[in-house]
Design a protein around this motif. Sequence first.
Motif, mmCIF file in Angstrom:
data_model
loop_
_atom_site.group_PDB
_atom_site.id
_atom_site.type_symbol
_atom_site.label_atom_id
_atom_site.label_comp_id
_atom_site.label_asym_id
_atom_site.label_seq_id
_atom_site.Cartn_x
_atom_site.Cartn_y
_atom_site.Cartn_z
ATOM 1 N N VAL A 1 -4.758 3.418 10.567
ATOM 2 C CA VAL A 1 -3.816 4.515 10.797
ATOM 3 C C VAL A 1 -2.828 4.562 9.639
ATOM 4 N N VAL A 2 -2.658 5.726 9.066
ATOM 5 C CA VAL A 2 -1.691 5.914 7.982
ATOM 6 C C VAL A 2 -0.446 6.571 8.548
ATOM 7 N N GLU A 3 0.710 5.988 8.265
ATOM 8 C CA GLU A 3 1.979 6.514 8.757
ATOM 9 C C GLU A 3 2.828 6.978 7.576
ATOM 10 N N GLU A 4 3.183 8.257 7.613
ATOM 11 C CA GLU A 4 4.016 8.823 6.552
ATOM 12 C C GLU A 4 5.483 8.605 6.901
ATOM 13 N N GLU B 1 9.561 7.456 4.883
ATOM 14 C CA GLU B 1 10.255 7.028 3.669
ATOM 15 C C GLU B 1 9.400 6.039 2.902
ATOM 16 N N ARG B 2 8.713 5.174 3.648
ATOM 17 C CA ARG B 2 7.740 4.257 3.060
ATOM 18 C C ARG B 2 6.392 4.541 3.708
ATOM 19 N N ARG B 3 5.381 4.807 2.915
ATOM 20 C CA ARG B 3 4.046 5.121 3.427
ATOM 21 C C ARG B 3 3.351 3.810 3.797
ATOM 22 N N ALA B 4 2.933 3.692 5.046
ATOM 23 C CA ALA B 4 2.342 2.452 5.539
ATOM 24 C C ALA B 4 0.943 2.716 6.087
ATOM 25 N N VAL B 5 0.070 1.735 5.938
ATOM 26 C CA VAL B 5 -1.257 1.804 6.542
ATOM 27 C C VAL B 5 -1.386 0.619 7.492
ATOM 28 N N SER B 6 -1.809 0.901 8.717
ATOM 29 C CA SER B 6 -1.958 -0.131 9.742
ATOM 30 C C SER B 6 -3.429 -0.368 10.020
ATOM 31 N N VAL B 7 -3.819 -1.641 10.054
ATOM 32 C CA VAL B 7 -5.160 -2.048 10.479
ATOM 33 C C VAL B 7 -4.968 -2.680 11.855
ATOM 34 N N THR B 8 -5.289 -1.940 12.889
ATOM 35 C CA THR B 8 -4.867 -2.296 14.242
ATOM 36 C C THR B 8 -5.944 -3.005 15.054
ATOM 37 N N VAL B 9 -5.494 -3.658 16.097
ATOM 38 C CA VAL B 9 -6.357 -4.158 17.177
ATOM 39 C C VAL B 9 -5.671 -3.751 18.479
ATOM 40 N N VAL C 1 3.269 -6.442 5.741
ATOM 41 C CA VAL C 1 3.171 -6.923 4.362
ATOM 42 C C VAL C 1 3.777 -5.853 3.459
ATOM 43 N N GLU C 2 4.945 -6.153 2.912
ATOM 44 C CA GLU C 2 5.635 -5.211 2.029
ATOM 45 C C GLU C 2 5.116 -5.398 0.608
ATOM 46 N N LEU C 3 4.738 -4.309 -0.030
ATOM 47 C CA LEU C 3 4.172 -4.367 -1.373
ATOM 48 C C LEU C 3 5.252 -4.152 -2.435
ATOM 49 N N ARG C 4 5.084 -4.793 -3.574
ATOM 50 C CA ARG C 4 6.077 -4.675 -4.648
ATOM 51 C C ARG C 4 6.140 -3.249 -5.203
ATOM 52 N N THR C 5 4.990 -2.681 -5.409
ATOM 53 C CA THR C 5 4.894 -1.297 -5.872
ATOM 54 C C THR C 5 3.795 -0.613 -5.057
ATOM 55 N N PRO C 6 3.835 0.701 -4.930
ATOM 56 C CA PRO C 6 2.786 1.396 -4.187
ATOM 57 C C PRO C 6 1.401 1.025 -4.716
ATOM 58 N N LEU C 7 0.490 0.783 -3.788
ATOM 59 C CA LEU C 7 -0.841 0.276 -4.144
ATOM 60 C C LEU C 7 -1.905 1.143 -3.482
ATOM 61 N N VAL C 8 -2.943 1.485 -4.246
ATOM 62 C CA VAL C 8 -4.081 2.215 -3.686
ATOM 63 C C VAL C 8 -5.045 1.196 -3.076
ATOM 64 N N LEU C 9 -5.309 1.342 -1.794
ATOM 65 C CA LEU C 9 -6.191 0.430 -1.084
ATOM 66 C C LEU C 9 -7.523 1.121 -0.797
ATOM 67 N N PRO C 10 -8.619 0.355 -0.765
ATOM 68 C CA PRO C 10 -9.947 0.950 -0.550
ATOM 69 C C PRO C 10 -10.195 1.310 0.917
ATOM 70 N N LEU C 11 -9.387 2.234 1.412
ATOM 71 C CA LEU C 11 -9.505 2.690 2.791
ATOM 72 C C LEU C 11 -9.586 4.214 2.779
ATOM 73 N N GLY D 1 -7.032 7.968 -0.925
ATOM 74 C CA GLY D 1 -6.841 7.591 -2.316
ATOM 75 C C GLY D 1 -5.396 7.580 -2.763
ATOM 76 N N ARG D 2 -4.474 7.786 -1.824
ATOM 77 C CA ARG D 2 -3.051 7.786 -2.166
ATOM 78 C C ARG D 2 -2.467 6.381 -1.974
ATOM 79 N N PRO D 3 -1.528 5.974 -2.811
ATOM 80 C CA PRO D 3 -0.960 4.628 -2.697
ATOM 81 C C PRO D 3 -0.090 4.478 -1.452
ATOM 82 N N VAL D 4 0.019 3.233 -0.988
ATOM 83 C CA VAL D 4 0.864 2.925 0.171
ATOM 84 C C VAL D 4 1.887 1.872 -0.220
#
Length: 213
Positions: free
Chosen positions: A139-142, A144-152, A160-170, A175-178
Motif C-alpha cells: 500500500v502506498v500512502e501519499e 508530506e512523506r510518501r510511504a510504502v507499507s508491506v502489510t500482514v 524504516v525512514e530513508l535518508r533520501t527518497p528511494l525508488v523501490l522495485p514495487l 516507479g516513484r521514490p518513497v
Amino acid sequence: MILLRLARRAVVYEIGTWRSLARWLRRRPDVAAGADAFPYASAVSPVLWTFVVLSAVEIPLVDLLLPWPSLRAALLVAGVYGLLWMVGLLASMTVYPHAVDGDGLRVRSGFSVDVRVPWAAIAAVRVRRRSVEGSRTVVVEEGERRAVSVTVVSSTQVDVELRTPLVLPLARTGGRPVDELRLAADDPAALVRRLRQGIADHAAAAAPDGEAR
C-alpha cells in the motif's frame, strides 16, 4: 495485452507457490548464510491453518455425499489442489522471511515482494504499530512523506525512514521514490534492535579513521 500480462503473472504466482511448498517440506528457508531472519507470518497463520483444516474436512465429506462418481472425482482433484495451494501460500510466508545482513535490510512478503535496502539508505528505524486501510499487501500512502507499507493482515509494526527518497522495485509505487518503508514483523522490537546495530556498525565503518576512534 492486459490479459497476457495477467496470465503471465498468474503463472509466475503459481510456480512460486509450489516452489515455496517444496522449500517448506525440505525445511530450507531462503536466508543467505550469515543473515539474521525475522519472520512476519504469525498474525495470518491461524487464519490460513483454519482454512486448511476446514478444506481437509470438506474433501472426504463431499466425496461421501455426492452420488455421481465423475463429479466426485473432479471435486476431489479440485479440493486437494486447493488444500495444497493454501499450504503453499502459508509456506511462502514462512520460507521467505525478512533478513538483515552485512549489506542491509531485505524486506519480503512471500515470494512476491523482495526489496533490498542498503545500510547507507537507512536514516532511522522505530517500532510503530499501524493499521492500513484495505487488504492489499503493498500500500502506498501519499502525504508530506510518501510511504510504502508491506502489510500482514492490514498492519505494519516497523517504520524504516530513508535518508533520501528511494525508488523501490514495487509495482504499486509506479516507479516513484518513497521516503519511508513500513513492514510487518512478528518481533518488531528485535528487528529494530538489529537494524539499529547495523546502522551503527555501518556508520562506524564508513567514518574516517579519526572519527571512528
